[in-house]
Design a protein around this motif. Structure first.
Motif, mmCIF file in Angstrom:
data_model
loop_
_atom_site.group_PDB
_atom_site.id
_atom_site.type_symbol
_atom_site.label_atom_id
_atom_site.label_comp_id
_atom_site.label_asym_id
_atom_site.label_seq_id
_atom_site.Cartn_x
_atom_site.Cartn_y
_atom_site.Cartn_z
ATOM 1 N N LYS A 55 27.882 1.120 73.608
ATOM 2 C CA LYS A 55 28.185 -0.506 73.684
ATOM 3 C C LYS A 55 28.532 -0.763 72.259
ATOM 4 O O LYS A 55 27.861 -0.892 71.418
ATOM 5 C CB LYS A 55 27.087 -1.211 74.371
ATOM 6 N N GLY A 56 30.056 -1.226 72.342
ATOM 7 C CA GLY A 56 30.380 -2.028 70.810
ATOM 8 C C GLY A 56 30.734 -0.880 69.800
ATOM 9 O O GLY A 56 31.076 -1.205 68.736
ATOM 10 N N HIS A 57 30.544 0.609 70.266
ATOM 11 C CA HIS A 57 30.975 1.462 69.028
ATOM 12 C C HIS A 57 32.305 1.710 68.757
ATOM 13 O O HIS A 57 32.774 1.511 67.503
ATOM 14 C CB HIS A 57 30.387 2.936 69.622
ATOM 15 N N VAL A 58 33.127 1.438 69.687
ATOM 16 C CA VAL A 58 34.521 1.484 69.190
ATOM 17 C C VAL A 58 35.015 0.332 68.530
ATOM 18 O O VAL A 58 35.737 0.743 67.399
ATOM 19 C CB VAL A 58 35.297 1.707 70.617
ATOM 20 N N GLN A 59 34.730 -0.712 68.783
ATOM 21 C CA GLN A 59 35.045 -1.691 67.932
ATOM 22 C C GLN A 59 34.466 -1.820 66.388
ATOM 23 O O GLN A 59 35.093 -2.233 65.257
ATOM 24 C CB GLN A 59 34.470 -3.034 68.493
ATOM 25 N N GLU A 60 33.477 -1.025 66.366
ATOM 26 C CA GLU A 60 32.619 -0.817 64.965
ATOM 27 C C GLU A 60 33.498 0.088 64.038
ATOM 28 O O GLU A 60 33.855 -0.088 62.964
ATOM 29 C CB GLU A 60 31.294 -0.428 65.196
ATOM 30 N N VAL A 61 33.903 1.146 64.860
ATOM 31 C CA VAL A 61 34.780 2.388 64.375
ATOM 32 C C VAL A 61 36.157 1.577 63.744
ATOM 33 O O VAL A 61 36.622 1.777 62.776
ATOM 34 C CB VAL A 61 35.158 3.408 65.326
ATOM 35 N N LEU A 62 36.661 0.811 64.673
ATOM 36 C CA LEU A 62 38.024 -0.021 64.545
ATOM 37 C C LEU A 62 37.809 -0.853 63.319
ATOM 38 O O LEU A 62 38.724 -0.822 62.545
ATOM 39 C CB LEU A 62 38.499 -0.660 65.551
ATOM 40 N N ALA A 63 36.790 -1.604 63.198
ATOM 41 C CA ALA A 63 36.430 -2.598 62.154
ATOM 42 C C ALA A 63 36.352 -1.742 60.714
ATOM 43 O O ALA A 63 36.794 -2.191 59.725
ATOM 44 C CB ALA A 63 35.198 -3.425 62.114
#
Length: 156
Positions: free
Chosen positions: A140-148
């Motif tokens: 949950k929320g991991h991909v957004q963290e990678v993108l950021a």
């Protein structure tokens, strides 16, 4: 596990859609290399679909997404088709790449011990060095963290 600043271990693996992919082919681009345990399982499906949904954002940042699991190409092809994944899934059936990256580990579930993939994501910079590692990923929320991280730290 390979650490930030180290050269990313190179590899060549068979991928979904009958491709053969080598990490060295992506020099000059950032690469998100994510290791996941198994096709068609709930957590792995959520993670793959999150990478799919944010794929245009990664592409705008000149970043390639590659998924790796011990599943074979036939399984990857089904998984890719079912969820319309726009990036390749690589078949590490002998888990040599997972071992090179330090993510083939002893796991425990319901009192049983076995070897398997520890869900881990690596960002590899355009020079081929490890820029960031997320071990023991919670989906949950991991991909957004990678993108950021790529937006803020690699700024292509």
């Amino acid at each position: 596990m390979v650490a930030v600043g180290q050269a990313a271990p190179d590899f060549t693996l068979q991928a979904s859609n009958q491709q053969e992919i080598s990490l060295r082919d992506y020099r000059g681009k950032s690469v998100v290399l994510y290791f996941y345990p198994k096709d068609m399982t709930p957590g792995c499906t959520t993670e793959a679909c999150d990478f799919r949904d944010f794929h245009p954002d990664f592409a705008k940042l000149d970043t390639v997404v590659l998924g790796i699991s011990p599943d074979d190409v036939k399984s990857h092809d089904k998984f890719t088709a079912k969820h319309e994944l726009p990036f390749p899934l690589l078949a590490d059936t002998d888990h040599k790449v997972a071992e090179a990256y330090g993510v083939w580990v002893l796991k425990k579930m319901y009192g049983r011990e076995y070897m398997g993939i520890e869900r881990t994501t690596f960002v590899i910079d355009p020079e081929g060095k490890i820029a960031k590692v997320w071990p023991k990923v919670k989906v949950k929320g991991h991909v957004q963290e990678v993108l950021a991280f790529i937006r803020e730290e690699l700024k292509p």
